[in-house]
Design a protein around this motif. Structure first.
Motif, short mmCIF file in Angstrom:
data_model
loop_
_atom_site.label_atom_id
_atom_site.label_comp_id
_atom_site.label_asym_id
_atom_site.label_seq_id
_atom_site.Cartn_x
_atom_site.Cartn_y
_atom_site.Cartn_z
N ALA A 2 0.83 -1.21 0.00
CA ALA A 2 0.00 0.00 0.00
C ALA A 2 0.86 1.25 0.00
O ALA A 2 0.54 2.24 -0.67
CB ALA A 2 -0.93 -0.01 1.21
N ILE A 3 1.97 1.21 0.73
CA ILE A 3 2.77 2.43 0.85
C ILE A 3 3.67 2.65 -0.36
O ILE A 3 3.84 3.77 -0.82
CB ILE A 3 3.57 2.40 2.17
N THR A 4 4.21 1.59 -0.93
CA THR A 4 5.04 1.81 -2.12
C THR A 4 4.17 2.27 -3.29
O THR A 4 4.66 2.98 -4.17
CB THR A 4 5.80 0.54 -2.52
N LYS A 5 2.89 1.88 -3.31
CA LYS A 5 2.02 2.40 -4.36
C LYS A 5 1.92 3.92 -4.27
O LYS A 5 1.63 4.59 -5.26
CB LYS A 5 0.61 1.79 -4.24
N MET A 6 2.14 4.46 -3.09
CA MET A 6 2.02 5.91 -2.93
C MET A 6 3.20 6.66 -3.54
O MET A 6 3.20 7.89 -3.53
CB MET A 6 1.92 6.26 -1.45
N ALA A 58 -3.53 -3.65 -7.05
CA ALA A 58 -2.20 -3.40 -7.61
C ALA A 58 -2.08 -1.98 -8.16
O ALA A 58 -0.98 -1.45 -8.27
CB ALA A 58 -1.89 -4.41 -8.71
N LEU A 59 -3.19 -1.36 -8.53
CA LEU A 59 -3.13 -0.05 -9.17
C LEU A 59 -3.14 1.05 -8.10
O LEU A 59 -4.03 1.08 -7.25
CB LEU A 59 -4.36 0.11 -10.08
N PRO A 60 -2.13 1.94 -8.11
CA PRO A 60 -2.14 3.01 -7.10
C PRO A 60 -3.41 3.85 -7.24
O PRO A 60 -3.81 4.17 -8.36
CB PRO A 60 -0.91 3.84 -7.45
N ALA A 80 2.35 -4.09 -13.95
CA ALA A 80 3.47 -5.01 -14.13
C ALA A 80 4.32 -5.07 -12.86
O ALA A 80 4.85 -6.13 -12.50
CB ALA A 80 4.33 -4.58 -15.32
N ILE A 81 4.45 -3.92 -12.19
CA ILE A 81 5.27 -3.93 -10.97
C ILE A 81 4.51 -4.56 -9.80
O ILE A 81 5.05 -5.38 -9.06
CB ILE A 81 5.68 -2.50 -10.57
N PHE A 82 3.25 -4.19 -9.64
CA PHE A 82 2.58 -4.52 -8.39
C PHE A 82 1.74 -5.79 -8.41
O PHE A 82 1.46 -6.35 -7.36
CB PHE A 82 1.72 -3.33 -7.93
N VAL A 83 1.31 -6.26 -9.59
CA VAL A 83 0.53 -7.50 -9.61
C VAL A 83 1.32 -8.68 -9.01
O VAL A 83 0.79 -9.44 -8.20
CB VAL A 83 -0.01 -7.81 -11.02
N PRO A 84 2.61 -8.83 -9.37
CA PRO A 84 3.37 -9.92 -8.73
C PRO A 84 3.39 -9.78 -7.20
O PRO A 84 3.28 -10.78 -6.48
CB PRO A 84 4.78 -9.75 -9.29
N VAL A 144 1.04 -8.41 -5.36
CA VAL A 144 -0.27 -8.81 -4.85
C VAL A 144 -0.38 -10.33 -4.81
O VAL A 144 -0.87 -10.91 -3.84
CB VAL A 144 -1.40 -8.21 -5.72
N ILE A 145 0.09 -10.96 -5.88
CA ILE A 145 -0.02 -12.42 -5.93
C ILE A 145 0.85 -13.05 -4.83
O ILE A 145 0.45 -14.02 -4.17
CB ILE A 145 0.38 -12.93 -7.33
N PHE A 146 2.02 -12.46 -4.63
CA PHE A 146 2.90 -12.93 -3.55
C PHE A 146 2.19 -12.81 -2.20
O PHE A 146 2.21 -13.74 -1.39
CB PHE A 146 4.18 -12.09 -3.56
N ALA A 147 1.52 -11.67 -1.98
CA ALA A 147 0.80 -11.47 -0.72
C ALA A 147 -0.28 -12.54 -0.55
O ALA A 147 -0.46 -13.10 0.53
CB ALA A 147 0.18 -10.08 -0.68
#
Ligand SMILES: Nc1ncnc2c1ncn2[C@@H]1O[C@H](COP(=O)(O)OP(=O)(O)OP(=O)(O)O)[C@@H](O)[C@H]1O
Ligand SMILES: [Mg+2]
Lengths: 246, 224, 221
Positions: free
Chosen positions: B161-165, C70-72, B203-207, B209-212
């Motif tokens: 959540a925080i790195t998305k920021m 995943a989407l900010p 591309a960055i965050f879906v992996p 999320v899946i890891f989580a």
């Protein structure tokens, strides 16, 4: 045998805030002796044991292990002192994130600074003594309660303590598992370990205890051989307690 | 439909701005890694300090953790970015973003690790101390490994959540993905760079999320 | 030190900015109300989807959940606000904010519900079904009440996140609390209005943050 006791508790007091849990405890446990402590719930048995390796800080009095007062001294001394006093808990308290072997080697390596091979050899020897050498690689969660408690005993023994304290070691166990733990304790006694045991296993006390101590209300009310205390209790309070539990 | 594709998936526009977006990806990933490392480490140290139970120190740690969890990061970012120069402290945009987000993560991480410590049965500390280990040794060898294990799933979610920021960097001129995409959007007059930016984030965050999810299901298994 | 106080805690500036900020706070409250309500409802349906035994329901629900996790949120907001007009769909800043954060938060609330429902032992389902309750009744009367109690801390902490999230609306010039504060800052060349906004957020959220910690401790004990 010298006449200096291995463990001596003198005028021990313990307060939690206003409540006085231990009033004036005096108790001597000789070298190689097994002293068995009984008493109603809340009488301060656990508190007394926990004072003996300062998991609780005594409010007054002294506790001597092999002639040295453990209530004096720095933190370094405290850790060294605790190595001489093994403790077995009602709830085993094995470390769930470590294998059985690692549970036993951790304090040997970090507190006694033994090297790995030595610690593991010692651990295997102790596991052999409690009949669990084949479980060295198991995880605590895979063991029965009786097996976990025997590992906990091995963990304490591996540090070569001078005194072993047992706080209701079998009360969390199913009845059919109690025997295996008591057998280990009996063997330990026969090998000459000095032991202070809080338990409700009166049969074990009759068979293995040198002396029985009855505590109530934070004081030692009565003390004697198993025959004396169980057979002919001198005080009314001990009589009432014994008739309730047996 | 054609018009939709033309607006959001215009290949020529996308191709033209791809390098800018890729550069943004580099910045985002770099910031994210730095924030996670610094935030988690600081949170862990704070939680460990808290186990010493020094009254004043604990009071300060708790206040810090509370404020860090209660304040919206964007507020702090604006405060730092626009306020500090007035008193003679000028931090670059990426620096502000790094400091604020890692400090925020540290506040959450402290609470998560602390929850791990407190959920350990008291007997674990006692068994360690009874075998002659010092309190620091009990912390390192017995409490920490168990607390960390409990902390991993919530920590991964929070770090995500925080790195998305890092996308907030676009507000203070950090050239991360979103700012590259919005700049390209206004130059090209097409929404396609935005699509490209969104894809880059996925591309960055879906992996992640899946890891989580995987971590969580592994935990559920253990319980059964 | 004086300079610091003057720049960050200038009472004069704060007093002048306060009415402006309170207007912004009202807008923040409206966004929160809309996003929290919609998110709680949307999340519920997403959670049911994620737990459905029917594959054609479960997979889309999981994909949607993970997509928005995943989407900010700021990217989503910009996409809705400045992307959709390209497709000929005009949205007001308020609508854009509510749509974007509704999508984002349904996923988060959905995950919270799902964890709660999964935490209820199978025996509860079986007992309920064996006494003749339908699936919907089982969820409504047996599972959900227990699940909500289990995940109350998570629901609360997610709701705190929603309130904090609304500060992003300032980026699309929606006049909520942070936007008002930032306007006041640029008019006065002084950071005190933002400090004031920070204090308002703190006053609102600190008690809730404390409550979350209290809850967690309660569970641990
Ligand atoms: N940390 C503590 N703080 C306050 N009171 C305590 C604490 N630990 C123990 N006590 C109190 O001290 C008294 C003695 O407790 P203790 O555990 O020593 O009794 P016990 O004889 O071991 O009882 P049991 O047979 O139930 O184990 C009890 O009244 C208990 O409530
Ligand atoms: Mg007891």
């Amino acid at each position: 045998m010298s006449d200096r006791p291995m463990l001596e508790i003198a005028a021990l007091q313990k307060r939690f805030g206003e409540t006085e849990v231990l009033r004036d405890i005096n108790l001597r446990v000789g070298q190689g002796e097994l002293v068995f402590v009984i008493g109603p719930s809340g009488s301060g048995k656990s508190t007394m044991l926990r004072c003996c390796n300062r998991l609780e800080e005594p409010s007054g009095g002294a506790i001597m292990i092999d002639g040295r007062n453990i209530c004096a001294g720095t933190t370094r001394d405290l850790n060294r002192m605790r190595l001489q006093v093994g403790m077995v808990f009602q709830g085993f308290n094995l470390y769930p994130h470590l294998s059985v072997l690692k549970n036993i080697t951790l304090a040997q390596r970090k507190a006694l600074k033994r090297d790995r091979a030595e610690a593991e050899a010692k651990a295997m020897e102790m596991l052999g003594r409690v009949g669990l050498a084949h479980k060295a690689q198991a995880w605590p969660a895979e063991l029965s309660g009786g097996q976990q408690q025997r590992v906990a005993i091995a963990r304490a023994l591996a540090l070569d303590p001078k005194v072993m304290l047992f706080d209701e070691p079998t009360s969390a166990l199913d009845p059919e598992l109690v025997g295996s733990v008591l057998k280990v304790m009996k063997d330990l006694r026969d090998e000459g370990m000095t032991m202070l045991v809080v338990s409700h296993e009166m049969g074990f006390a009759r068979e293995a205890a040198d002396r029985v101590v009855f505590m109530d209300g934070g004081v030692v009310v009565e003390e004697g051989t198993p025959e004396e205390v169980f057979g002919a209790p001198k005080t009314e309070r001990a009589r009432a307690f014994l008739s309730r539990v047996s | 439909m054609d018009r939709f594709l033309e607006t959001f998936f215009n290949a020529t526009v996308m191709a033209r701005y791809l390098p800018d977006i890729l550069h943004g990806v580099g910045v985002t990933v770099l910031l994210a890694v730095a924030i996670i490392l610094a935030g988690v480490a600081a949170g862990l140290v704070l939680a460990c300090l808290r186990t010493a139970r020094l009254r004043w120190l604990n009071f300060l740690i708790i206040c810090y953790a509370d404020v860090g969890r209660a304040l919206p990061p964007l507020v702090v970012i604006l405060l730092f970015y626009f306020g500090l120069p007035n008193i003679g402290i000028t931090l670059s945009g990426p620096m502000v973003l790094f400091v604020v987000l890692s400090a925020t993560l540290a506040a959450f991480a402290e609470e998560i690790f602390w929850a791990g410590f407190t959920s350990l049965p008291r007997g674990q500390w006692e068994a360690g101390r009874a075998t002659g280990l010092g309190s620091l040794q009990v912390l390192v060898w017995i409490a920490l490994p168990q607390a960390v294990r409990l902390a991993v799933p919530p920590l991964v979610n929070r770090a995500l959540a925080i790195t998305k920021m890092t996308a907030l960097g676009s507000v203070i001129g950090v050239s991360e993905i979103l700012s590259a995409a919005t700049t390209a959007q206004s130059f090209s007059g097409s929404a396609s760079p935005l699509t490209l930016g969104a894809l880059a984030y996925l591309a960055i965050f879906v992996p992640f999320v899946i890891f989580a999810r995987w971590l969580e299901s592994r935990f559920a298994w253990k319980k059964a | 030190m004086d300079l610091f106080l003057d720049q960050f805690f200038n009472l004069d500036v704060m007093a002048r900015a306060l009415p402006f900020l309170l207007q912004g706070l009202w807008m923040t409250a409206k966004i929160c109300a809309a996003v929290i309500l919609l998110g709680l409802v949307g999340g519920f349906f997403l959670a049911l989807g994620c737990l459905s035994p029917r594959r054609w329901l479960r997979w889309p629900a999981v994909v949607v959940t993970d997509f928005f996790r995943a989407l900010p949120p700021l990217v989503l907001l910009i996409f809705v606000y400045s992307g959709l007009p390209f497709a000929g769909i005009q949205v007001s800043p308020f609508a854009a904010v509510v749509i974007a954060f509704f999508l984002n938060n349904s996923s988060y609330y959905g995950e919270v519900y799902r964890a709660g429902i999964e935490s209820i032992p199978r025996g509860q389902w079986e007992a309920a079904r064996s006494t003749g309750l339908t699936q919907a009744q089982t969820i409504g009367y047996v599972i959900l009440p227990q699940a909500v109690r289990n995940v109350l801390p998570d629901l609360l902490s997610n709701t705190i996140e929603v309130v904090k999230l609304t500060s992003l609306a300032s980026v699309v010039s929606l006049g909520e609390l942070l936007y008002s504060a930032n306007m006041a800052r640029s008019l006065t060349y002084n950071a005190s209005p933002i400090m004031l906004a920070a204090l308002i957020y703190l006053v609102l959220l600190w008690p809730l943050v404390r409550l979350v910690s209290r809850f967690q401790r309660g569970l641990a004990a």
